[in-house]
Design an enzyme around this catalytic site. Structure first.
Site, mmCIF file in Angstrom:
data_model
loop_
_atom_site.group_PDB
_atom_site.id
_atom_site.type_symbol
_atom_site.label_atom_id
_atom_site.label_comp_id
_atom_site.label_asym_id
_atom_site.label_seq_id
_atom_site.Cartn_x
_atom_site.Cartn_y
_atom_site.Cartn_z
ATOM 1 N N TYR A 1 0.823 -1.192 0.000
ATOM 2 C CA TYR A 1 0.000 0.000 0.000
ATOM 3 C C TYR A 1 0.869 1.258 0.000
ATOM 4 O O TYR A 1 0.662 2.164 -0.795
ATOM 5 C CB TYR A 1 -0.951 -0.031 1.203
ATOM 6 C CG TYR A 1 -1.790 1.210 1.355
ATOM 7 C CD1 TYR A 1 -2.782 1.520 0.425
ATOM 8 C CD2 TYR A 1 -1.605 2.063 2.421
ATOM 9 C CE1 TYR A 1 -3.557 2.655 0.555
ATOM 10 C CE2 TYR A 1 -2.381 3.198 2.567
ATOM 11 C CZ TYR A 1 -3.359 3.484 1.633
ATOM 12 O OH TYR A 1 -4.127 4.603 1.778
ATOM 13 N N SER A 2 1.839 1.314 0.894
ATOM 14 C CA SER A 2 2.707 2.490 0.953
ATOM 15 C C SER A 2 3.538 2.623 -0.318
ATOM 16 O O SER A 2 3.823 3.734 -0.769
ATOM 17 C CB SER A 2 3.593 2.456 2.197
ATOM 18 O OG SER A 2 4.372 1.290 2.202
ATOM 19 N N CYS A 3 3.893 1.502 -0.901
ATOM 20 C CA CYS A 3 4.656 1.526 -2.154
ATOM 21 C C CYS A 3 3.817 2.142 -3.274
ATOM 22 O O CYS A 3 4.314 2.957 -4.059
ATOM 23 C CB CYS A 3 5.087 0.111 -2.514
ATOM 24 S SG CYS A 3 6.076 0.030 -4.010
ATOM 25 N N SER A 4 2.547 1.792 -3.345
ATOM 26 C CA SER A 4 1.686 2.351 -4.396
ATOM 27 C C SER A 4 1.502 3.853 -4.199
ATOM 28 O O SER A 4 1.418 4.613 -5.170
ATOM 29 C CB SER A 4 0.334 1.638 -4.441
ATOM 30 O OG SER A 4 -0.414 1.896 -3.278
ATOM 31 N N LYS A 5 1.436 4.306 -2.946
ATOM 32 C CA LYS A 5 1.323 5.751 -2.696
ATOM 33 C C LYS A 5 2.592 6.470 -3.139
ATOM 34 O O LYS A 5 2.524 7.540 -3.746
ATOM 35 C CB LYS A 5 1.034 6.018 -1.218
ATOM 36 C CG LYS A 5 -0.352 5.566 -0.800
ATOM 37 C CD LYS A 5 -0.803 6.118 0.522
ATOM 38 C CE LYS A 5 0.075 5.749 1.673
ATOM 39 N NZ LYS A 5 -0.440 6.169 2.969
#
Length: 170
Positions: A1-5
């Site tokens: 999730y943080s990677c996609s952000k």
């Protein structure tokens, strides 16, 4: 999730650089408030469970993780400010977080909501079915947007009251 952000931030910045598209990047802490339909989130899920007479549920391994919570109207004001000042803010990234007093562990947050609702239900602590790697302490440094004149107006207590009242009236 943080990677996609993080990838979305890079793509937005690329559009600013390659196409001179006026883009400002925002990174917000956990946003909460009325009308959130995602009951898997800690705040609406806890409120709805207590209203239904059920115990709130938190995951064992994340009950002491620290998070920052910002009320939706404060986030909207930050977005509007950045948009109004797009000539100054374009191409830059701004953290939007409510700061001290709004940084709590998951357990503290759930206990606060239960107390505000006058509930003495016991919190159900459960292990996750699948392991999830989470950052234990996560909050933002928002000095950059504060220098533009933005500051949060809604305390965690006021925001939770507004949110509880909304779900109780539905």
């Amino acid at each position: 999730y943080s990677c996609s952000k993080a990838c979305a931030d890079m793509i937005a910045r690329a559009y600013f650089i390659d196409y001179t598209l006026p883009v400002t990047i925002t990174r917000c802490s956990n946003i909460y408030g009325p009308a959130d339909p995602n009951l898997s989130r800690i705040i609406p899920g806890t409120i709805v469970r207590i209203l239904s007479g059920e115990p709130p549920v938190i995951f064992e391994e994340s009950q002491y993780h620290i998070r920052e919570y910002t009320y939706i109207s404060d986030v909207v004001e930050a977005y509007l400010l950045l948009a109004e000042r797009i000539d100054e803010t374009k191409g830059k990234a701004y953290n939007v977080g409510a700061g001290e007093g709004n940084i709590l562990s998951t357990r503290e947050l759930v206990e606060k909501i239960a107390s505000m609702m006058g509930s003495n239900v016991r919190i159900k602590v459960t292990p996750r079915r699948f392991p999830v790697r989470e950052i234990k302490t996560q909050y933002l440094l928002s000095e950059k947007i504060r220098k533009l004149g933005w500051s949060p107006k809604v305390t965690i207590e006021e925001g939770l009251w507004r949110t509880i009242k909304w779900y109780a009236s539905e």
